[in-house]
Write an enzyme that holds these catalytic residues in place. Structure first.
Site, PDB file in Angstrom:
ATOM      1  CD  GLU A 251      -3.049  -0.502   0.659  1.00 43.36           C
ATOM      2  OE1 GLU A 251      -3.150  -0.210  -0.035  1.00 43.36           O
ATOM      3  OE2 GLU A 251      -3.976  -1.748   0.365  1.00 43.36           O
ATOM      4  CB  CYS A 285      -2.285   7.275   1.539  1.00 45.01           C
ATOM      5  SG  CYS A 285      -3.298   6.300   2.310  1.00 45.01           S
TER       6      CYS A 285
END
Ligand code: NDP
Length: 530
Positions: A251, A285
């Site tokens: 990720e 993010c």
């Protein structure tokens, strides 16, 4: 954060944490070296023997208990998270504690349907006298390497998914947020005690340290790694994992685009853009990193965003009045400052912000809106991870799609406007998640998968897809006629023509042709097999 690719262990070393808002020292911790990392992995493997055999109903009960404890302790946990990460208390409460409690409940409630054996129907007539099914078994020990920006919700969601599927976990949190990880370990251990699962060793082991401690976890005897962090470290970790064929979920970073169509609600879209870019001081993010606004709306959009940004209250996250806290470290602030300064030098206009707020402390940067930007600037193509909203106009839907897709990243994006038109655009965006008339909240939907395309990562966490990444399929096939030899076994002599007829019987077009072929297969049934 240390990106410890070139760092090495120093025996007996310790590291300290500081409050990013005040610079005050919070605590110091011993660094886990090679021996400590390997013994944590060994304990997790030993724990997996009992935990993997614990019935799913009890594993699910543990996670329900964890959700309850997270709720009971939400305020104290939010304070620890705010002290270490700098984010406002409300963000710590909702985006870390609530997201974690939701993830625990999701795992408790949905794991049974994900882990239930699945029938595998056989289509070929010759194989119908067998029944097949898929069973799912835990992988073993899952290594989790987590960043500092969501210091509870990221490792917690991954840990809960691993535990409910019968795996055990060795977690290496960021060196900047170790206490939050220790709190997670404490909550899980308390839930185990409350559920009468006091067996040692424990299924969650936390190891503290900097990059090399994470590196040692990747080298250790784990069965899978879930890494969340930057592209640079993710690539390094993936290469080390590839050497030993260790499966990894990555990720990584994002450069999320927000597309605002001329028929969007201006007031809602500007509030969303400001919140989406400034949440956690932009250190998210899936924050808005690029905003494309249809030309007709553009100047009003910019002026409303500027007004809303100037109304934000910047200060320490522990103050309940604060909307926007500090950046995590001077290093992170420097990256943001460099990108804004470079854009300015290349012709961008800073409409508001664009400077440090030294009067508040070392890590504060003013919430910033930049216009006259283009894709030659790092502000528009590299991850900024700061409170900066770059806005640029577009003319047609095709222009917006092209600009949004012109990126090495593909984590999430959002489209704002009339639903049908926005959905048509959403389907053409290269991103793991696309939200229509909302942003960021996809991460909080415990059932929704999370993950990116291109440099934003590999695989998925969260939701049913996340659970599936933590189990290994075993195909089990049972013959229903155990006393019968198979027609395709030896001898082959004189078998070929009847077998060709058998293939015709299955695949030749037309019912009559297939019936005729079936008559030619009779010799197969009459032959004695060796
Ligand atoms: P880093 O890549 O610097 O660090 C991530 C983790 O890896 C930390 O625990 C770090 O430890 C550890 N680490 C550092 N070096 C090594 C190494 N050589 N081997 C193994 N582990 C190592 O990222 P940040 O912590 O700065 O996090 C920010 C990044 O994370 C951003 O790019 C952001 O986009 C991304 N991110 C992605 C998310 C997603 O879901 N896609 C979610 C949240 C963040 P230490 O901190 O102790 O150095």
């Amino acid at each position: 954060m240390s990106n410890g690719i070139h760092l090495v262990f120093k025996a007996g070393e310790r590291f300290a944490t500081t409050n990013p808002a005040t610079g005050a020292c919070l605590a110091d911790y011993a660094i886990a070296g090679v021996a400590e990392v390997n013994s944590a992995i060994a304990r997790a493997r030993q724990a997996q023997e009992w935990w993997g055999r614990t019935p799913l109903i009890r594993r699910a009960a543990l996670l329900r208990r964890v959700a309850r404890l997270l709720n009971e302790e939400k305020e104290a946990l939010a304070q620890v998270i705010t002290a270490e990460s700098g984010k406002p208390l409300q963000e710590a409460l909702l985006n870390d504690v609530l997201v974690s409690a939701d993830a625990a409940l999701f795992c408790a409630e949905d794991a049974a349907s994900v882990l239930r054996p699945e029938d595998v129907p056989h289509h070929n007539l010759a194989l119908r006298l067998k029944s097949g099914r898929l069973e799912w078994e835990p992988l073993g020990v899952i290594g989790i390497i987590a960043p500092w920006n969501y210091p509870l919700s990221i490792p917690a969601a991954d840990t809960f998914a691993a535990l409910v599927t019968g795996n055990t976990v060795v977690l290496k949190p960021s060196e900047l947020t170790p206490q939050t990880a220790l709190e997670l370990e404490r909550v899980v251990n308390r839930a185990l005690d409350d559920e009468g699962l006091t067996t040692l060793p424990r299924p969650l082991q936390v190891i503290l340290g900097r990059g090399p401690t994470g590196g040692q976890l990747v080298e250790g005897d784990i069965d899978k790694l879930i890494f969340t962090g930057s592209v640079a470290t993710g690539r390094h970790v993936a290469m080390a994992a590839a050497e030993r064929l260790l499966p990894v979920t990555l990720e990584l970073g994002g450069k999320d685009a927000m597309i605002v169509l001329e028929d969007a609600d201006l007031d809602v879209a500007t509030s969303a853009a400001v919140w989406g870019a400034m949440l956690n001081a932009g250190q998210t993010c899936i924050s808005v990193e690029r905003c494309y606004v249809q030309r007709k709306l553009y100047s009003k959009f910019v002026s409303q965003c500027v007004q809303k940004i100037q109304a934000l209250k910047v200060g320490p996250g522990a103050d309940p009045q604060t909307d926007l806290g500090p950046l995590i470290t001077p290093r992170q602030l420097h990256i943001v400052e460099q990108q804004v300064d470079e854009a300015r030098a290349l012709g961008a206009t800073v409409q508001t912000g664009g400077r440090r707020l030294r009067e508040l402390g070392e890590n504060f940067y003013a919430p910033t809106l930049v216009t006259d930007v283009d894709h030659s600037m790092s502000l528009m193509c590299e991850e900024t991870f700061g409170p900066v909203l770059p806005v640029t106009p577009f003319d047609t839907d095709e222009d917006a799609i092209r600009m949004a897709n012109d990126s090495d990243f593909g984590l999430a994006s959002s489209v704002w406007g009339s639903t049908r038109r926005a959905e048509r655009i959403a389907r053409q965006l290269h991103a793991g998640t696309v939200l229509v008339n909302d942003l960021i909240s996809g991460f909080a939907v415990a059932a929704a998968p999370h993950g990116g395309v291109k440099h934003s990562g590999l695989g998925r966490t969260h939701g049913r897809l996340g659970l599936r990444e933590l189990v290994r399929p075993r195909y089990v096939d049972v013959d229903l006629m155990p006393s019968m030899k198979k027609l395709w076994w030896y001898p082959y002599a004189q078998n070929f023509q009847p077998m060709a007829a058998f293939v015709d019987m299955l695949h030749q077009p037309g019912l009559m042709a297939r019936l005729r072929a079936s008559l030619k297969t009779i010799p197969l049934l009459l032959r004695r097999r060796r």
